[in-house]
Write a protein that holds these residues in place. Structure first.
Motif, PDB file in Angstrom:
ATOM      1  N   GLY A  98      -4.740 -28.975  -9.500  1.00 44.24           N
ATOM      2  CA  GLY A  98      -5.139 -29.648  -8.269  1.00 44.24           C
ATOM      3  C   GLY A  98      -5.657 -28.668  -7.236  1.00 44.24           C
ATOM      4  O   GLY A  98      -5.832 -27.480  -7.514  1.00 44.24           O
ATOM      5  N   PRO A  99      -5.914 -29.144  -6.020  1.00 47.41           N
ATOM      6  CA  PRO A  99      -6.443 -28.261  -4.992  1.00 47.41           C
ATOM      7  C   PRO A  99      -5.438 -27.194  -4.571  1.00 47.41           C
ATOM      8  O   PRO A  99      -4.229 -27.436  -4.574  1.00 47.41           O
ATOM      9  CB  PRO A  99      -6.777 -29.193  -3.830  1.00 47.41           C
TER      10      PRO A  99
ATOM     11  N   ARG B  94      -9.670 -24.213  -3.182  1.00 47.75           N
ATOM     12  CA  ARG B  94     -10.330 -24.278  -4.489  1.00 47.75           C
ATOM     13  C   ARG B  94      -9.632 -25.319  -5.334  1.00 47.75           C
ATOM     14  O   ARG B  94      -8.482 -25.687  -5.077  1.00 47.75           O
ATOM     15  CB  ARG B  94     -10.310 -22.925  -5.190  1.00 47.75           C
ATOM     16  N   TYR B  95     -10.356 -25.783  -6.321  1.00 50.74           N
ATOM     17  CA  TYR B  95      -9.780 -26.720  -7.275  1.00 50.74           C
ATOM     18  C   TYR B  95      -9.322 -25.940  -8.493  1.00 50.74           C
ATOM     19  O   TYR B  95     -10.023 -25.071  -8.988  1.00 50.74           O
ATOM     20  CB  TYR B  95     -10.800 -27.787  -7.666  1.00 50.74           C
ATOM     21  N   SER B  96      -8.127 -26.261  -8.953  1.00 49.23           N
ATOM     22  CA  SER B  96      -7.583 -25.624 -10.150  1.00 49.23           C
ATOM     23  C   SER B  96      -7.147 -26.717 -11.111  1.00 49.23           C
ATOM     24  O   SER B  96      -7.205 -27.905 -10.790  1.00 49.23           O
ATOM     25  CB  SER B  96      -6.388 -24.728  -9.773  1.00 49.23           C
TER      26      SER B  96
ATOM     27  N   ALA C 271     -14.964 -25.743  -0.366  1.00 46.76           N
ATOM     28  CA  ALA C 271     -14.468 -25.375  -1.700  1.00 46.76           C
ATOM     29  C   ALA C 271     -14.930 -23.969  -2.049  1.00 46.76           C
ATOM     30  O   ALA C 271     -16.079 -23.598  -1.822  1.00 46.76           O
ATOM     31  CB  ALA C 271     -14.958 -26.374  -2.743  1.00 46.76           C
TER      32      ALA C 271
END
Length: 193
Positions: free
Chosen positions: A121-122, A116-118, A111
């Motif tokens: 979602g990823p 990355r997470y937003s 990550a």
């Protein structure tokens, strides 16, 4: 012409390995200017508690020991970042990918670096790359209900942002080797350099 290829071989065998033979033929067809070789017959270590702690410690707060713990992961990620095309030799072992290939994936799926997470979602961060998977099996038909390798690889590569994924399959080699080789040859010839 492809500039840089990362070639990953996950077969435990060197002699007589169908997936290694296919990865070599794919690399030859692509005619890259640079090839980075990663042979997982020499396995990368599995992630453990120390690795997880180091990974989740902010980079500017890591100890020297934590940096050392992540050094191989950083190198593996750099290999992916450098490559235009990733060629993966993936024999199917017991309906899935070899443990060594899963361990490599665990080392590169980080990550903030490869995804990355937003709020939606990823999001994969390794975009603009192509992956070609040389997938082989003795009896498992690629795409069947009991093939847990190809779908997983397509998903996890997409998860880190590599959505251009092609398969060159020599599956069911123990059932009909001639037909399997012919199918793989057709897929190989269809690959754009």
């Amino acid at each position: 012409m492809t500039k840089t290829v990362l070639r990953i071989d996950a077969s435990a065998r060197h002699t007589g390995s169908e997936s290694r033979a296919l990865t070599q033929r794919i690399v030859d067809r692509l005619a890259p200017t640079t090839v980075i070789n990663r042979d997982l017959a020499v396995p990368v270590p599995a992630i453990d508690s120390d690795w997880l702690t180091a990974n989740w410690t902010p980079e500017d707060q890591r100890t020297d020991a934590q940096r050392e713990t992540l050094a191989l992961s950083d190198t593996l990620i750099q290999e992916v970042q450098t490559a235009d095309t990733i060629v993966i030799g993936a024999p199917i072992y017991n309906f899935g990918i070899p443990a060594t290939l899963k361990t490599w994936i665990d080392q590169i799926a980080r990550a903030g670096i490869t995804f990355r997470y937003s709020e939606t979602g990823p999001q994969g961060l390794m975009t603009g790359k192509r992956a070609i998977v040389a997938i082989t099996s003795g009896g498992t038909q690629v795409g069947s209900d009991f093939d847990f390798a190809s779908g997983y690889l397509r998903h996890v590569l997409g998860f880190i942002g590599i959505t251009d994924v092609q398969f060159v399959a020599a599956d069911q080699l123990m059932v009909d080797a001639d037909a399997s080789h012919a199918k793989a040859e057709a897929a190989l010839q269809a690959l754009a350099a």
